[in-house]
Design an enzyme around this catalytic site. Structure first.
Site, mmCIF file in Angstrom:
data_model
loop_
_atom_site.group_PDB
_atom_site.id
_atom_site.type_symbol
_atom_site.label_atom_id
_atom_site.label_comp_id
_atom_site.label_asym_id
_atom_site.label_seq_id
_atom_site.Cartn_x
_atom_site.Cartn_y
_atom_site.Cartn_z
ATOM 1 N N LYS A 118 25.267 14.718 46.844
ATOM 2 C CA LYS A 118 26.173 15.311 47.834
ATOM 3 C C LYS A 118 27.570 14.680 47.767
ATOM 4 O O LYS A 118 28.575 15.388 47.789
ATOM 5 C CB LYS A 118 25.594 15.151 49.248
ATOM 6 C CG LYS A 118 24.265 15.850 49.466
ATOM 7 C CD LYS A 118 23.759 15.698 50.882
ATOM 8 C CE LYS A 118 23.520 14.275 51.314
ATOM 9 N NZ LYS A 118 22.429 13.584 50.624
ATOM 10 N N ARG A 156 22.758 15.617 61.384
ATOM 11 C CA ARG A 156 21.494 15.075 60.880
ATOM 12 C C ARG A 156 20.301 15.553 61.698
ATOM 13 O O ARG A 156 19.171 15.407 61.276
ATOM 14 C CB ARG A 156 21.516 13.545 60.906
ATOM 15 C CG ARG A 156 22.427 12.923 59.873
ATOM 16 C CD ARG A 156 22.277 11.420 59.876
ATOM 17 N NE ARG A 156 23.269 10.775 59.052
ATOM 18 C CZ ARG A 156 23.090 10.442 57.789
ATOM 19 N NH1 ARG A 156 21.949 10.711 57.211
ATOM 20 N NH2 ARG A 156 24.044 9.848 57.114
ATOM 21 N N ARG A 206 19.411 4.614 37.619
ATOM 22 C CA ARG A 206 20.743 4.153 38.024
ATOM 23 C C ARG A 206 20.739 2.633 38.215
ATOM 24 O O ARG A 206 21.666 1.939 37.791
ATOM 25 C CB ARG A 206 21.173 4.860 39.321
ATOM 26 C CG ARG A 206 22.550 4.472 39.801
ATOM 27 C CD ARG A 206 23.055 5.376 40.899
ATOM 28 N NE ARG A 206 22.381 5.156 42.162
ATOM 29 C CZ ARG A 206 22.532 5.911 43.240
ATOM 30 N NH1 ARG A 206 23.323 6.973 43.193
ATOM 31 N NH2 ARG A 206 21.910 5.642 44.363
ATOM 32 N N ARG A 222 22.593 -1.525 44.008
ATOM 33 C CA ARG A 222 22.617 -1.208 45.435
ATOM 34 C C ARG A 222 21.268 -1.553 46.051
ATOM 35 O O ARG A 222 20.217 -1.342 45.444
ATOM 36 C CB ARG A 222 22.921 0.277 45.629
ATOM 37 C CG ARG A 222 24.335 0.626 45.229
ATOM 38 C CD ARG A 222 24.621 2.106 45.141
ATOM 39 N NE ARG A 222 24.009 2.910 46.174
ATOM 40 C CZ ARG A 222 24.282 4.184 46.356
ATOM 41 N NH1 ARG A 222 25.143 4.787 45.583
ATOM 42 N NH2 ARG A 222 23.680 4.876 47.312
ATOM 43 N N ARG A 267 13.796 5.929 52.616
ATOM 44 C CA ARG A 267 14.943 6.775 52.953
ATOM 45 C C ARG A 267 14.592 8.259 52.822
ATOM 46 O O ARG A 267 15.024 9.081 53.631
ATOM 47 C CB ARG A 267 16.142 6.441 52.060
ATOM 48 C CG ARG A 267 16.728 5.065 52.351
ATOM 49 C CD ARG A 267 17.884 4.730 51.442
ATOM 50 N NE ARG A 267 19.014 5.625 51.676
ATOM 51 C CZ ARG A 267 19.889 5.959 50.737
ATOM 52 N NH1 ARG A 267 19.772 5.517 49.511
ATOM 53 N NH2 ARG A 267 20.896 6.761 51.027
#
Length: 195
Positions: free
Chosen positions: A15, A88, A127, A139, A150
Site C-alpha cells: 500500500k 481501520r 525482505r 525491521r 499483524r
C-alpha cells in the site's frame, strides 16, 4: 476534479509503495494517520498538543482526534486524497463518509490489494534476509512470528471494511501479488474508471 481513494490490504501488501507512486504521478495527497500523528505531535497547534498529551501517556489516540486531523487536512484542499491506515474499523469508515460529505467530497474507490497470505509471509522473510545480507537493519516486524500476529490483527479489525465497501459498491480489487508496475497499472485502470 478530485479523486479520493482508500488503499486496503494487509501489512506488506504494498500500500505504501503504491501510495507514493500516486503522490508522485497524480499529485494526490497521502493521508497516512501515523505520519499525521507524528507531525501533529511536533506542530505546536492545539490539536498537536492534544495528540502529544495522549501519546505521552502511552494511550491510543482516539478516533475523534484522528478525524480532527483528517478534517484539517481536507480543509486545505488538493487534487485528491489517498487514505492510508484509515479507516481501520467500521465506525471509522462511517466517520470518514460523514467527513467527506461535510466537504462536498465523495469516495471514488476503496482499492483492495489482494494477496496470498503465505506468499506475503515469504515476501517479508525475503525482505528481512536481503536486509541482513546487505548489512542493513531488519525491521522488528519482519519476523514470521510478528508478521503473523499483524496479519491476524488486520483480518480481525480491518477485513470487515471489505464487506462494508463492497455493499456500497465502492470496493475494487487488484492483484497485490503482481509486479509493482503491474499493480500500479491496475490501480490506474480503477482510477480512470472513477474519473
Amino acid at each position: 476534479m478530485t479523486i479520493n481513494i482508500i488503499l486496503l490490504g494487509p501489512p506488506g501488501a504494498g500500500k505504501g509503495t503504491q501510495a507514493s507512486k500516486l503522490v508522485d504521478e497524480r499529485g494526490l495527497v497521502q493521508l497516512s494517520t501515523g505520519d499525521m500523528l507524528r507531525a501533529a505531535r511536533t506542530s505546536g497547534t492545539e490539536m498537536g498538543q492534544r495528540v502529544a498529551a495522549v501519546m505521552d501517556r502511552g494511550e491510543l489516540v482516539t478516533d475523534e482526534i484522528v478525524i480532527g486531523l483528517i478534517r484539517e487536512r481536507l480543509a486545505e484542499g488538493g487534487k485528491g486524497f489517498i487514505f492510508d491506515g484509515f479507516p481501520r474499523t467500521l465506525p471509522q469508515a462511517d466517520a470518514l463518509g460523514r467527513l467527506l460529505d461535510e466537504f462536498g467530497m465523495k469516495l471514488d474507490a476503496a482499492i483492495e490489494l489482494k494477496v496470498d497470505d503465505d506468499a506475503l509471509v515469504a515476501r517479508i522473510v525475503k525482505r528481512a534476509e536481503e536486509a541482513l545480507a546487505a548489512g542493513q537493519p531488519v525491521r522488528n516486524d519482519d519476523t514470521p512470528e510478528v508478521f503473523a500476529d499483524r496479519l491476524r490483527e488486520y483480518y480481525k479489525k480491518t477485513a470487515p471494511l471489505l464487506g462494508y465497501y463492497y455493499a456500497k459498491g465502492d470496493l475494487r480489487q487488484v492483484d497485490g501479488m503482481a509486479a509493482m508496475d503491474q499493480v500500479a497499472d491496475q490501480i490506474a485502470t480503477v482510477l480512470s474508471a472513477a474519473e
